[in-house]
Write an enzyme that holds these catalytic residues in place. Structure first.
Site, short mmCIF file in Angstrom:
data_model
loop_
_atom_site.label_atom_id
_atom_site.label_comp_id
_atom_site.label_asym_id
_atom_site.label_seq_id
_atom_site.Cartn_x
_atom_site.Cartn_y
_atom_site.Cartn_z
N THR A 24 0.82 -1.21 0.00
CA THR A 24 0.00 0.00 0.00
C THR A 24 0.85 1.27 0.00
OG1 THR A 24 -1.78 -1.11 1.15
CG2 THR A 24 -1.71 1.27 1.39
N ASP A 68 1.62 -6.63 -4.07
CA ASP A 68 0.81 -6.58 -2.87
C ASP A 68 1.35 -7.74 -2.05
OD1 ASP A 68 -1.35 -7.40 -1.04
OD2 ASP A 68 -2.49 -5.84 -2.05
N SER A 69 1.62 -7.53 -0.77
CA SER A 69 2.34 -8.58 -0.04
C SER A 69 1.52 -9.85 0.11
CB SER A 69 2.85 -8.06 1.29
OG SER A 69 1.81 -7.95 2.22
N THR A 100 1.95 -4.55 4.29
CA THR A 100 1.83 -4.94 5.70
C THR A 100 1.26 -6.35 5.88
OG1 THR A 100 -0.36 -3.90 5.78
CG2 THR A 100 1.51 -2.57 6.52
N ASP A 101 0.48 -6.81 4.90
CA ASP A 101 -0.25 -8.07 5.12
C ASP A 101 0.66 -9.24 5.50
OD1 ASP A 101 -2.65 -6.84 4.71
OD2 ASP A 101 -2.88 -7.47 2.62
N GLN A 289 -2.96 -20.53 19.64
CA GLN A 289 -3.80 -19.55 18.94
C GLN A 289 -3.81 -18.22 19.69
OE1 GLN A 289 -7.72 -21.23 18.28
NE2 GLN A 289 -6.86 -23.05 17.34
N CYS A 290 -3.37 -18.23 20.96
CA CYS A 290 -3.31 -16.98 21.73
C CYS A 290 -2.15 -16.14 21.22
CB CYS A 290 -3.07 -17.26 23.21
SG CYS A 290 -4.36 -18.20 23.99
N1 ASN Z 1 -2.51 -5.38 0.89
C1 ASN Z 1 -1.44 -4.50 1.27
C2 ASN Z 1 -0.17 -5.30 1.26
O1 ASN Z 1 0.13 -6.04 2.16
C3 ASN Z 1 -1.72 -3.91 2.63
C4 ASN Z 1 -0.78 -2.83 3.06
O2 ASN Z 1 0.34 -2.73 2.64
N2 ASN Z 1 -1.22 -1.98 3.98
O3 ASN Z 1 0.57 -5.23 0.30
#
Ligand code: ASN
EC number: 3.5.1.1
Length: 353
Positions: A24, A68-69, A100-101, A289-290
């Site tokens: 992003t 996109d990650s 971020t993903d 899972q915690c």
């Molecule tokens: N879908 C995006 C990614 O991981 C999300 C982001 O970067 N905020 O590439």
């Protein structure tokens, strides 16, 4: 390679290589297409003119294919680590701009792929594109650069490890997880203290940062074995689901996401499936899972059996670190399951305690 015109670009003693992978962060709105499209990183100085005031030199390497990650695969991790290996001597620090993903997976994988890393590798990104007025890209990027360039009193790198900088906090890469998709605080590291907090000054949490050690040579590992799966338990999981997963051809390892402190059903069919799998040589790694706390295999009856079934306790590993560590160890040690099981319980890069 793009060389940015910073205050120190002519003859800086310190150089940072930025690797731009997509996400992003670098999106701008295209009015004609009416959608977000990747911006041209060569224009980064126009977007963030403050970069020109930084007192170290910055070069930028843009990957051929911006991702996109969510589209990242282990080969992309190998490519990024190879790039860092090829430029390791030439640059003092590295900043990776990443979606971020799956940033926590990439950070974990890189931490294992680098042997004796002694320079900062800081991942960062943004929740809002650089083209948006309220973007978090600018602060995240500038502070990530400052952290990468930070030196201690002896001019040694302040953070000689793989870390994620996001929304005021620097986290150990293989301890971080994406926890938030709407607010700016996308990452947390529940089981390990933050490495730095950025406010008016950047305060480093020194006792928790990996110590600089230049005695051992740096190298980059080149193999990962992705024949693994993460299986999250849920009440009602059926024998047929378990059997189908465990009979996947070529499967070598399973990260089993159990409940609480590492607990799982005690139904005979369930335990038999696990036992058959370990008998066949599959590596089963038990993580919780915690998000906080740790697996204590044997504390409850519901986890005692897992010891007997041969599951490896994942202690306080995140699933992201667990699955990438498994890929890494399978890649290094192949069929030597005793060695893999042993290494899974050791802290290789500060990923567990
Ligand atoms: N879908 C995006 C990614 O991981 C999300 C982001 O970067 N905020 O590439």
């Amino acid at each position: 390679m793009i060389k940015l015109d910073t205050a120190a670009s002519a003859s800086s003693p310190l150089s940072v290589l930025v690797i731009y992978t997509g996400g992003t962060f670098g999106m701008v709105y295209d009015r004609r297409l009416e959608t977000l499209v990747p911006f041209n990183f060569e224009q980064i100085l126009e977007r963030i003119p403050e970069l020109a005031r930084l007192r170290f030199s910055i070069s930028v390497l843009v990957l051929d294919e911006l991702l996109d990650s969510s589209n990242m695969v282990p080969n992309n991790w190998l490519e990024i680590s190879r790039i860092i290996g090829e430029h390791y001597e030439q640059y003092d620090s590295f900043v990776i701009v990443h979606g971020t993903d799956t940033m926590a997976y990439t950070a974990s994988a890189l931490s294992f792929l680098f042997e004796n890393l002694n320079k900062p590798v800081i991942l960062t990104g943004a929740q809002l594109p650089i083209g948006a007025a309220r973007t978090d890209a600018v602060e995240n990027f500038i502070t990530a650069l400052e952290i990468a360039a930070a030196r201690d009193e002896q001019q040694r790198p302040m953070v000689p490890e793989v870390a994620i900088y996001f929304h005021s906090y620097l986290l150990r890469g293989n301890r971080a997880r994406k926890q938030e998709s709407s607010q700016f605080n996308a990452f947390q590291s529940e089981n390990y203290p933050y490495l730095a907090e950025a406010g008016v000054t950047i305060d480093y949490n020194r006792p928790y940062i990996r110590a600089y050690d230049s005695t051992k040579p740096f190298s980059v590992h080149e193999t990962l074995d992705a024949n693994v799966v993460i299986l999250k338990l849920f009440p009602g999981i059926s024998p047929s689901v378990m059997n189908s997963i465990f009979s996947i051809e070529g499967l070598k390892g399973v990260v089993l996401e159990t409940y609480g402190a590492g607990n799982a059903p005690t139904a005979p069919w369930f335990l038999e499936t696990l036992e058959k799998a370990t008998d066949r040589g599959l590596i089963l790694l038990n993580v919780s899972q915690c998000t906080g706390g740790r697996v204590l295999q044997g504390r409850y009856q519901t986890s005692k059996y897992l010891n007997e079934m041969g599951l490896v306790s994942g202690a306080d590993l995140t699933s992201e670190a667990a699955v990438t560590k498994l890929m890494f160890l399978l890649g290094q040690y192949g069929n030597d399951s005793a060695m893999i099981r042993q290494k899974l319980t050791e802290s290789l890069r500060g990923e567990l305690s």
